[in-house]
Structure formats: C-alpha cells, structure tokens
Write an enzyme that holds these catalytic residues in place. Structure first.
Site, mmCIF file in Angstrom:
data_model
loop_
_atom_site.group_PDB
_atom_site.id
_atom_site.type_symbol
_atom_site.label_atom_id
_atom_site.label_comp_id
_atom_site.label_asym_id
_atom_site.label_seq_id
_atom_site.Cartn_x
_atom_site.Cartn_y
_atom_site.Cartn_z
ATOM 1 N N GLU A 195 -21.390 11.406 -21.051
ATOM 2 C CA GLU A 195 -20.878 10.717 -19.850
ATOM 3 C C GLU A 195 -20.193 11.786 -19.018
ATOM 4 O O GLU A 195 -19.049 12.142 -19.293
ATOM 5 C CB GLU A 195 -19.869 9.631 -20.254
ATOM 6 C CG GLU A 195 -20.415 8.570 -21.182
ATOM 7 C CD GLU A 195 -21.254 7.536 -20.462
ATOM 8 O OE1 GLU A 195 -21.228 7.501 -19.214
ATOM 9 O OE2 GLU A 195 -21.949 6.790 -21.140
ATOM 10 N N CYS A 234 -14.072 9.388 -12.671
ATOM 11 C CA CYS A 234 -15.452 9.895 -12.618
ATOM 12 C C CYS A 234 -16.261 9.103 -11.600
ATOM 13 O O CYS A 234 -17.191 9.616 -11.000
ATOM 14 C CB CYS A 234 -16.082 9.801 -13.997
ATOM 15 S SG CYS A 234 -15.992 8.155 -14.691
HETATM 16 P P1 NAD Z 1 -13.823 18.882 -19.754
HETATM 17 O O1 NAD Z 1 -15.294 18.944 -19.910
HETATM 18 O O2 NAD Z 1 -13.119 20.087 -19.295
HETATM 19 O O3 NAD Z 1 -13.139 18.465 -21.145
HETATM 20 C C1 NAD Z 1 -13.455 17.270 -21.801
HETATM 21 C C2 NAD Z 1 -13.174 17.401 -23.287
HETATM 22 O O4 NAD Z 1 -14.056 18.357 -23.863
HETATM 23 C C3 NAD Z 1 -11.772 17.890 -23.623
HETATM 24 O O5 NAD Z 1 -11.306 17.149 -24.725
HETATM 25 C C4 NAD Z 1 -11.981 19.341 -23.993
HETATM 26 O O6 NAD Z 1 -11.010 19.857 -24.882
HETATM 27 C C5 NAD Z 1 -13.332 19.279 -24.660
HETATM 28 N N1 NAD Z 1 -14.105 20.528 -24.675
HETATM 29 C C6 NAD Z 1 -14.086 21.529 -23.772
HETATM 30 N N2 NAD Z 1 -14.998 22.465 -24.098
HETATM 31 C C7 NAD Z 1 -15.611 22.042 -25.230
HETATM 32 C C8 NAD Z 1 -16.643 22.553 -26.042
HETATM 33 N N3 NAD Z 1 -17.283 23.687 -25.763
HETATM 34 N N4 NAD Z 1 -17.040 21.846 -27.126
HETATM 35 C C9 NAD Z 1 -16.455 20.672 -27.416
HETATM 36 N N5 NAD Z 1 -15.463 20.126 -26.685
HETATM 37 C C10 NAD Z 1 -15.040 20.803 -25.595
HETATM 38 O O7 NAD Z 1 -13.552 17.641 -18.795
HETATM 39 P P2 NAD Z 1 -12.158 17.156 -18.209
HETATM 40 O O8 NAD Z 1 -11.715 18.134 -17.165
HETATM 41 O O9 NAD Z 1 -11.239 16.794 -19.304
HETATM 42 O O10 NAD Z 1 -12.568 15.787 -17.501
HETATM 43 C C11 NAD Z 1 -13.000 15.672 -16.173
HETATM 44 C C12 NAD Z 1 -14.498 15.461 -16.129
HETATM 45 O O11 NAD Z 1 -14.854 14.316 -16.900
HETATM 46 C C13 NAD Z 1 -14.993 15.159 -14.717
HETATM 47 O O12 NAD Z 1 -16.159 15.885 -14.484
HETATM 48 C C14 NAD Z 1 -15.290 13.668 -14.763
HETATM 49 O O13 NAD Z 1 -16.269 13.239 -13.843
HETATM 50 C C15 NAD Z 1 -15.759 13.508 -16.177
HETATM 51 N N6 NAD Z 1 -15.642 12.107 -16.603
HETATM 52 C C16 NAD Z 1 -16.790 11.394 -16.751
HETATM 53 C C17 NAD Z 1 -16.727 10.053 -17.116
HETATM 54 C C18 NAD Z 1 -17.989 9.229 -17.263
HETATM 55 O O14 NAD Z 1 -17.906 8.142 -17.832
HETATM 56 N N7 NAD Z 1 -19.140 9.694 -16.781
HETATM 57 C C19 NAD Z 1 -15.491 9.455 -17.352
HETATM 58 C C20 NAD Z 1 -14.337 10.219 -17.191
HETATM 59 C C21 NAD Z 1 -14.421 11.550 -16.827
#
Ligand code: NAD
Length: 497
Positions: free
Chosen positions: A215, A249
C-alpha cells in the site's frame, strides 16, 4: 543497535511468533474474535489517552485524532460481526462430471506474518492490519514507524487479552530492523509506506518468494464538473487536501475544476482556506495542526518554490508560520502544469494545486496522468457521468460527490494500482489477504474405481468419446444423454483389465 543485534532481535521476534502461531491453530475464529472484542473495549476506555498520543506524536488536531479512532474501531466492529462468515469453510458446487463428490474451500491462517507501518496513521493502520491478521489465525510481528512508534500503546491495549498479547510482537526500529525481519522469512509481508521502500521490500522478499501486499504512495485527483454543488465540492476539496496537513496517502493532491466554474470555485476555495484555524494542542477547535516530520515540511516547501519559480501563482497561503514547530500555511497554487513537482510527485503536505479542464475526456486524461493510482473523487450532478468517469479512472477506489470516503466503509477494500502498489486492505478481500485458501474435494470411502483411472481400454475410450459428445453438444435431451453415457462409463470403469 548494531546490525547483528538487529538480526538477533528480528530472529527472536519471528521465532516467538512462530510458536504463538502453533498455539493459535488450536483456536477458532469465534474465539479469536472474542479476544479482539476485549481489546476494542480497552480502546474505548482509553480513547482520550490514545487521542493525546496521536496529537503529540503526529501533530494531529484533536478532531483528526478522533476521526482516526472512529475508523479504527469501526473496522474492529466489522471484523467481529463478519470475519467468521467470510473465514468459514465455503461449500462450492461440484459439476456433473464429478457426480457424488463434495467440494469446499477452507481459509487458513498463514503463520507468523510481518506488518510494517508508516508514520501518518499509526493507530488505524497498525490496529486494522494486526487484528485482521489475528482474526485469520496469524501471529503478527508488527513494526511501527520509527517516526511515530506510539511506544507502549499497543502493548497496553494488547494486555486486555492474554492470547493477543502472546500472538503479537511489537518491535521498534527503523528500516534496518525491517530488512532484518524480512530475512527471517515471515509467511507474508503487509507493507504500508512509500513507493521507494515498497520496491526495496518487494526486491528483498522476491529472494525468499514471500508474498507481499504493498500500500504505497498516492497523488489523488479530485475532479469537479460544472454540474456539481459548488459549496459541497469546495468544502470537500479543503478537507480532502488539508486533513492531517495533507499527510494522508489519499489526500487530494491534484484538483481539476471545469473551466466554466474555475474562477468562481477558486474564489470560494480561497475564502474557505483563509478561514482555516491552525493551532497546536487544540481542544477540538482547530482545523490543522503541525506537520509530523521536518523532512515533510522541506518537501512541501520545495514543491511550492519549484511551482512559483516556473510561473505558478499562490492563491492562498505559501508562508511559513513556524518552521521549527512544523507549522506551515495551507497553500493553494494556480497556474500549474504537469512539469511542476507539486503536480508530478507526491507532496504529502498542505499544498493543493488547482487546474482547469475543458470537458470529461480531458478531465479523465489529466486525472490519469500520474504514476500513482490510489483513490480519486468525482463531483458532478450527472449520475451517468459519475459512473463513466469512475470506470475510466486508473485507481483503486473512487468517492462520488464525496472525498476519501471509500475508506470510511469497512465493506469496501482500500488499495491502489500503478506505483501505488498492489493488494487490498480491509473489506472481504483485505480480510482474506491474510489467509491461504485450501481446496478440498471429498469422495466416499467405497470400492468404486474412477473413470479416469486405469485401466485404459478400447471400450472405455469409446465410451469416453460418447460421454464427451453428450456433455458438450447442445441437445434437447442433453442431461439424459449425459446420465446414460455416464452410467455406462461408470460400469465399464469397474471392470478389471
Ligand atoms: P517509509 O516507506 O519511509 O516507511 C514506512 C515503514 O517502512 C517504516 O516503518 C520504516 O521504518 C520501514 N522501512 C523503511 N525502509 C525499510 C526497508 N528497507 N525494509 C523494511 N522496512 C523499511 O514511509 P513513511 O514515510 O513512513 O510513510 C509515508 C508514505 O506512506 C507515503 O508515501 C504515503 O503515501 C504512504 N502511505 C500509503 C498508504 C496506503 O494505504 N496506500 C497509507 C498510508 C501511507
């Protein structure tokens, strides 16, 4: 934590959840749902402190925090009422060629699954995914974002049910811990976060063939036709773009307004945005709080500056209030084009570009002109047009004459396409996403020999050909012919060579 410690931490968490899964396999869906109800009741008792946590960690307004709470509890109620029905063994028809047998589909838990969450809705995303997975019989390793971990909150809620406390491991860390957890080979990864991280996770998971639901980011369009109710469309655009400071998002990140109402719409939009109240630690009387993280503030500023440098105009906002506190004016931009970062990239901040369109075809083309495909909203007084546009939009869900409302109905699944990833959260599809289907065909314990078993003989072969004719040719007495040739075939099949 060193890399070795991270791996050890991940190994222990995943190991303990594998044992918890073995224990969970002895439980029924109903038993698990009863446990879930205890946690829901704990959530209701702790609502005020949960809201305070969301406000202090995310910078949400009190009302935004309560809206997150409502959506979370509403989903839990949906699970409690419906999960048993959709996880129950499902009888399916057995065709005439397999007469006398019975067929069913079973939905089983997967094992120890990994849920990785972002920082913007740390209660809703974590709770809805954890409890969906648990209802299906999975043990869960949950890694919240290091930005808004809500440290201790999940543990406190889970303590309302000893079974849940044993079946969910909450682990704290950054992306490095996330990678270490994937190396421990969970049975499934449910990831919500940015497209960049989603791709990295998909690559790592591919090495182990771990199924992943992604997502990811969005750049949601809202399309307003000149038949729409203007007051409603303006109010929806303002809330859709600026709730939680645009850090949703499915925030409205591109607003397309039909050119015949473009000026009138923008005038009202300006008035409404100027009236927004922005304050920290409000008591329910502020519309916007602060941006959660400073890097998000920098992205929003860069998008505004890039647009202005390329000729865009600021209709309203654009100024800093207090960068050190993450306070930034909600900003509406006009004179935009697709080359500008605020139109092309996810902003995830309080920046709304408004663009005119001439007709339905152009609105669809512009709305689809994005690498992302999460949600969209369409405002129109023409019902047929609403259906046509909804059908043409390359997204996972569409709100008609509403905004961000697909996620308000637990029966509707939420997710996207293109660079927004794949998979669905919530709804029946999102529930079964945490199961593995097993397909069962049941026959009697008799001495009968099947027609497709050996021996293959000339006589049986000829009868099979007659059976094929009876089965697949249109004939007024088709069923009778099938029955007669089938019985002959059955009789022949019982003969030894
Ligand atoms: P992010 O990708 O930076 O981090 C998300 C999670 O992934 C965190 O818990 C982080 O620690 C972890 N992470 C980071 N690198 C990783 C790796 N290599 N392997 C495993 N885990 C890892 O995202 P963010 O900044 O926390 O969130 C914002 C983003 O989330 C925006 O792009 C937003 O659109 C998206 N989002 C999407 C939805 C949806 O339902 N489509 C919902 C909410 C947020």
């Amino acid at each position: 934590m060193t890399t070795e410690n991270q791996q050890e931490h991940a190994r222990l968490a995943m190991g303990s959840m594998r044992s918890a899964f073995a224990n969970l396999q002895k439980t029924t869906v109903r038993q698990r749902l009863r446990e879930l109800a205890r946690v829901r009741q704990a959530m209701l008792r702790q609502r005020e402190s949960l809201v305070e946590s969301l406000m202090s960690e995310c910078g949400k307004t009190r009302t935004d925090a309560n809206i997150e709470f409502i959506g979370t509890v509403d989903w839990l109620l949906w699970l409690e009422k419906n999960a048993d029905r959709f996880l129950r063994d499902e009888k399916v028809p057995t065709p005439i060629t397999l007469m006398g047998k019975k067929s069913k589909i079973m939905y089983e838990g997967l094992g120890a699954v990994l849920i990785i969450a972002p920082w913007n809705y740390p209660l809703h995303i974590g709770i809805t995914q954890i409890f969906t997975a648990f209802a299906c019989g999975n043990a869960v390793v949950y890694k919240p974002s290091e930005v808004t971990p809500l440290q201790g909150v999940y543990e406190s809620l889970l303590s309302a049910s000893p079974l849940l406390a044993q079946s969910v491991a909450v682990v704290y860390g950054n992306g490095e811990l996330g990678r270490a957890l994937i190396d421990e080979r969970p049975e499934k990864i449910f990831f919500t976060g940015s497209t960049k991280t989603g791709k990295a996770i998909a690559r790592q998971a591919a090495d182990y063939l771990i199924p992943v639901d992604l997502e990811l980011g969005g750049k949601d369009p809202m399309v307003v036709f000149d038949t729409a109710n203007l007051d409603r469309a303006v109010a929806a655009a303002v809330w859709g773009a600026f709730t939680h400071n645009g850090q949703s998002c499915s925030a409205v990140e591109r607003l397309y307004v039909q050119d015949s109402i473009y000026n009138a719409f923008n005038q009202r939009l300006k008035t409404e945005v100027e009236a927004l109240v922005q304050r920290l630690d409000d008591s329910g009387d502020a519309d916007l709080g602060r941006l959660t993280v400073d890097f998000q503030y920098r992205i929003a500023r860069r998008h505004i500056e890039d647009a202005v440098s390329k000729g865009a105009a600021i209709l309203v906002g654009g100024d800093e209030i207090d960068a050190s506190q993450g306070l930034m004016q909600p900003t509406v931009l006009t004179g935009m084009d697709a080359s500008m970062a605020a139109v092309a990239e996810e902003t995830f901040g309080p920046v709304l570009p408004v663009m005119p369109f001439a007709d339905e075809a152009e609105a669809i083309r512009l709305a689809n002109d994005s690498p992302f495909g999460l949600q969209a909203s369409v405002f129109t007084g023409d019902r047929d047009q609403a259906d046509r546009v909804a059908q043409a939009l390359e997204v996972g869900g569409v709100s008609i004459n509403n905004v961000n409302m697909v996620e308000g109905n637990p029966w509707l699944s939420f997710g996207g396409r293109k660079e927004t990833g794949w998979g669905r959260a919530r709804g029946v599809e999102g529930l079964r996403a945490f199961t593995r289907s097993k397909h069962i065909l049941k026959d009697a314990n008799s001495g009968a020999i099947e027609a497709n078993w050996y021996p293959y003989t000339q006589a049986k072969h000829q009868q099979i050909v007659r059976f094929i004719h009876a089965l697949f040719e249109n004939h007024p007495l088709r069923l009778l012919r099938v029955a007669i040739t089938g019985l002959h075939l059955e009789r022949l099949s019982q003969r030894k060579r």
